[in-house]
Enzyme design. Structure first.
Site, PDB file in Angstrom:
ATOM      1  N   GLU A 296     -50.297  -7.175 -23.340  1.00 40.31           N
ATOM      2  CA  GLU A 296     -51.205  -8.328 -23.457  1.00 40.31           C
ATOM      3  C   GLU A 296     -52.413  -8.093 -22.589  1.00 40.31           C
ATOM      4  O   GLU A 296     -52.299  -7.643 -21.450  1.00 40.31           O
ATOM      5  CB  GLU A 296     -50.555  -9.628 -22.951  1.00 40.31           C
ATOM      6  CG  GLU A 296     -49.505 -10.256 -23.788  1.00 40.31           C
ATOM      7  CD  GLU A 296     -49.027 -11.569 -23.153  1.00 40.31           C
ATOM      8  OE1 GLU A 296     -49.860 -12.276 -22.541  1.00 40.31           O
ATOM      9  OE2 GLU A 296     -47.829 -11.857 -23.248  1.00 40.31           O
ATOM     10  N   GLU A 350     -54.819 -21.187 -30.475  1.00 41.13           N
ATOM     11  CA  GLU A 350     -53.607 -21.970 -30.740  1.00 41.13           C
ATOM     12  C   GLU A 350     -53.759 -23.357 -30.128  1.00 41.13           C
ATOM     13  O   GLU A 350     -53.697 -23.530 -28.912  1.00 41.13           O
ATOM     14  CB  GLU A 350     -52.385 -21.236 -30.179  1.00 41.13           C
ATOM     15  CG  GLU A 350     -52.158 -19.874 -30.832  1.00 41.13           C
ATOM     16  CD  GLU A 350     -51.092 -19.059 -30.130  1.00 41.13           C
ATOM     17  OE1 GLU A 350     -49.910 -19.448 -30.194  1.00 41.13           O
ATOM     18  OE2 GLU A 350     -51.456 -18.043 -29.494  1.00 41.13           O
ATOM     19  N   LYS A 353     -51.062 -25.200 -27.500  1.00 41.41           N
ATOM     20  CA  LYS A 353     -50.629 -24.608 -26.230  1.00 41.41           C
ATOM     21  C   LYS A 353     -50.976 -25.551 -25.077  1.00 41.41           C
ATOM     22  O   LYS A 353     -52.074 -26.121 -25.038  1.00 41.41           O
ATOM     23  CB  LYS A 353     -51.297 -23.251 -26.019  1.00 41.41           C
ATOM     24  CG  LYS A 353     -50.789 -22.163 -26.945  1.00 41.41           C
ATOM     25  CD  LYS A 353     -51.321 -20.803 -26.555  1.00 41.41           C
ATOM     26  CE  LYS A 353     -50.750 -20.347 -25.231  1.00 41.41           C
ATOM     27  NZ  LYS A 353     -51.227 -18.999 -24.867  1.00 41.41           N
ATOM     28  N   GLU A 359     -56.388 -21.662 -22.291  1.00 39.42           N
ATOM     29  CA  GLU A 359     -55.123 -21.253 -22.892  1.00 39.42           C
ATOM     30  C   GLU A 359     -55.138 -21.404 -24.411  1.00 39.42           C
ATOM     31  O   GLU A 359     -54.425 -20.700 -25.113  1.00 39.42           O
ATOM     32  CB  GLU A 359     -53.974 -22.072 -22.307  1.00 39.42           C
ATOM     33  CG  GLU A 359     -53.587 -21.686 -20.896  1.00 39.42           C
ATOM     34  CD  GLU A 359     -53.040 -20.268 -20.823  1.00 39.42           C
ATOM     35  OE1 GLU A 359     -52.145 -19.941 -21.616  1.00 39.42           O
ATOM     36  OE2 GLU A 359     -53.522 -19.494 -19.977  1.00 39.42           O
TER      37      GLU A 359
END
Length: 499
Positions: A296, A350, A353, A359
């Site tokens: 990541e 997203e 989240k 985030e």
């Protein structure tokens, strides 16, 4: 970065090249002229001087495919989009969602599955590990190219003694289950770590693993990885260590650098320093021979007002320069001449989240599949058809020579690429035919600079253009039974050069 869903090298599976094979099909009248009218004499003249692409095997670019959102497209659409419209050739999942695993069947895209942290204690039991492999792996292979099972995510950072104590035994148990299923040569077992596993990382040459974990958990884990020919996976995030003072250093932009006086090395970007700190820690325990995979890394395009260097331009700087850097073959000061398999976080923004604004905004793409910013990850045909959401050009130089990006536009030069609607079967016929003529197809074979992404469409693009350039370069030379199209956007990427 912990994800709310969670706490052997790739082979050609879709097709095989037969360089001296006979034509697998009879060309239609659209193809008879370009294939046969000039080839007998022309190819004899140009074959000795056909492009020979040399260089290191390019590191592969993958993406973390998270699903903590209520507005994402169906997995089948996502898989088709990645295959047809991007250079991404591998994905990491945060679970073993059967719909997603089925969606990636027959794409050739390499898939890594993550087992959530809370399942780790149960995996220690051989029966549970065998059942997990039976229900989550075996039904989907070989159609889906599953290459790794990742046991948890950033487990050591949880400080959960039960999870940490069972991490390596769970990895061993799963590997034994793979052996029983005769899948151990196909699928690796590993686990990603945050840089919190290091007790010291500055300067990089002093990198060491945290005491207590180093001998009781990390050393047995590294031994297991070595025995199973699996990589150490880490999640380096320069974003979380950047300040207003070192922002350029984190973004690969021009900066004074950071000097490691112990080795006399000047670091010009933070990612290299983070990776070398991990390498130094491994070397201190005599495990420097292990490969390192970047599981990541990423940069948000939106954030809270107090955050430094957050926006589409900064995200494009980081991820664009990251891509070029990890595939360049330069490596790092302590690991020269290497490429790094790298997974960008994340595929989508997203919206569900938790946590700060950033985030929810690490995505390369919006849920409607438009790019949040452009970094050269789209194929040329996709670029022309996809609206731009944000402009975030990669302007800053990196410490390696720049490779041509896929967005280079020429006013006179033209390249031949597959049409979006061309079927995999038709493109495979094109590959077999062109390679059967004797043109050099080495670049798309394993270890070649154009092997990744390992897909029929990606390989067809290279050989169709090679044929087009080797002939008279007329429009009909790119017909390929109506599966080819001309573009003025250079399809070259990384070490893969389209001539």
């Amino acid at each position: 970065m912990p994800h709310p869903n969670s706490p052997s090298s790739s082979k050609i599976h879709l097709h095989h090249l037969h360089p001296m094979a006979s034509p697998p099909f009879t060309p239609s009248h659209h193809l008879l002229l370009p294939y046969f009218s000039t080839l007998p004499t022309f190819l004899l003249l140009i074959l000795p001087t056909l492009i020979q692409i040399q260089g290191v095997n390019g590191g592969s670019i993958g993406v973390n495919y998270g699903t903590v959102a209520d507005n994402l497209p169906p997995p089948s659409k996502v898989a088709a989009f990645l295959l047809d419209n991007t250079i991404i050739d591998r994905v990491r999942l945060f679970d073993a969602d059967p719909d997603i695993l089925r969606a990636f069947a027959h794409t050739g895209i390499s898939v890594s599955i993550t087992i959530p942290n809370d399942q780790i204690p149960r995996l220690v039991k051989p029966n549970f590990a065998e059942e997990w492999i039976k229900f989550n792996i075996q039904p989907y292979i070989p159609a889906t190219n599953i290459i790794r099972v990742l046991v948890g995510n950033e487990v050591l950072s949880t400080a959960n003694k039960l999870l940490i104590a069972n991490l390596v035994p769970a990895m061993q148990s799963l590997h034994t289950a793979l052996v029983e299923a005769s899948l151990d040569r196909r699928i690796q077992i590993s686990t990603p770590h945050s840089l919190g596993i290091l007790s010291n990382s500055t300067p990089p040459s002093t990198g060491r693993f945290r005491q207590g974990y180093d001998t009781h958990v990390i050393k047995p884990m590294l031994s297991f990885l070595r025995e199973t020919n699996s990589p150490l996976m880490v999640n380096p995030y320069p974003f979380f260590a950047c300040t207003a003072e070192n922002l350029d250093y984190a973004l690969f932009r021009p900066n004074p650098g950071v000097f490691d006086s112990d080795l006399g090395i000047l670091y010009t970007n933070m990612l290299d320093a983070q990776l070398d700190a991990v390498y130094s820690a491994m070397k201190s325990m005599n495990f420097e021979d292990l490969d390192i995979v970047i599981a990541e890394t990423g940069w948000p395009s939106k954030g809270d007002p107090s955050q430094v260097g957050v926006g589409p331009k900064e995200a494009a700087y980081y991820n664009g320069n990251l891509m070029r850097h990890v595939v360049s073959g330069k490596g790092t000061p302590l690991m020269p001449n290497r490429t790094f398999e790298t997974y960008i976080f994340a595929l989508f923004n997203e919206n569900l989240k938790p946590g700060p604004v950033g985030e929810r905004n690490f995505g390369l793409f919006e849920p409607d599949l438009t790019p949040v910013y452009e970094i050269g990850i789209l194929r040329p045909t996709a670029q022309s058809a996809t609206p731009r959401a944000h402009q975030g050009p990669v302007e800053g130089p990196i410490s390696t020579p720049r490779s041509p990006s896929r967005s280079t536009v020429s006013e006179s030069k033209r390249w031949c690429v597959p049409k979006t609607e061309a079927s995999v079967e038709a493109l495979q016929r094109n590959i077999d035919y062109v390679c059967g003529l004797g043109l050099d197809c080495g670049p798309i074979q394993e270890n070649g600079p154009c092997y990744a992404p390992n897909t029929v469409r990606g390989h067809a693009a290279y050989v169709m253009n090679a044929y087009f350039q080797a002939t008279e370069g007329k429009e009909f030379d790119c017909d390929f039974d109506q599966t080819g199209a001309l573009t003025t956007v250079d399809p070259s990427y990384g070490k893969c050069r389209y001539w």
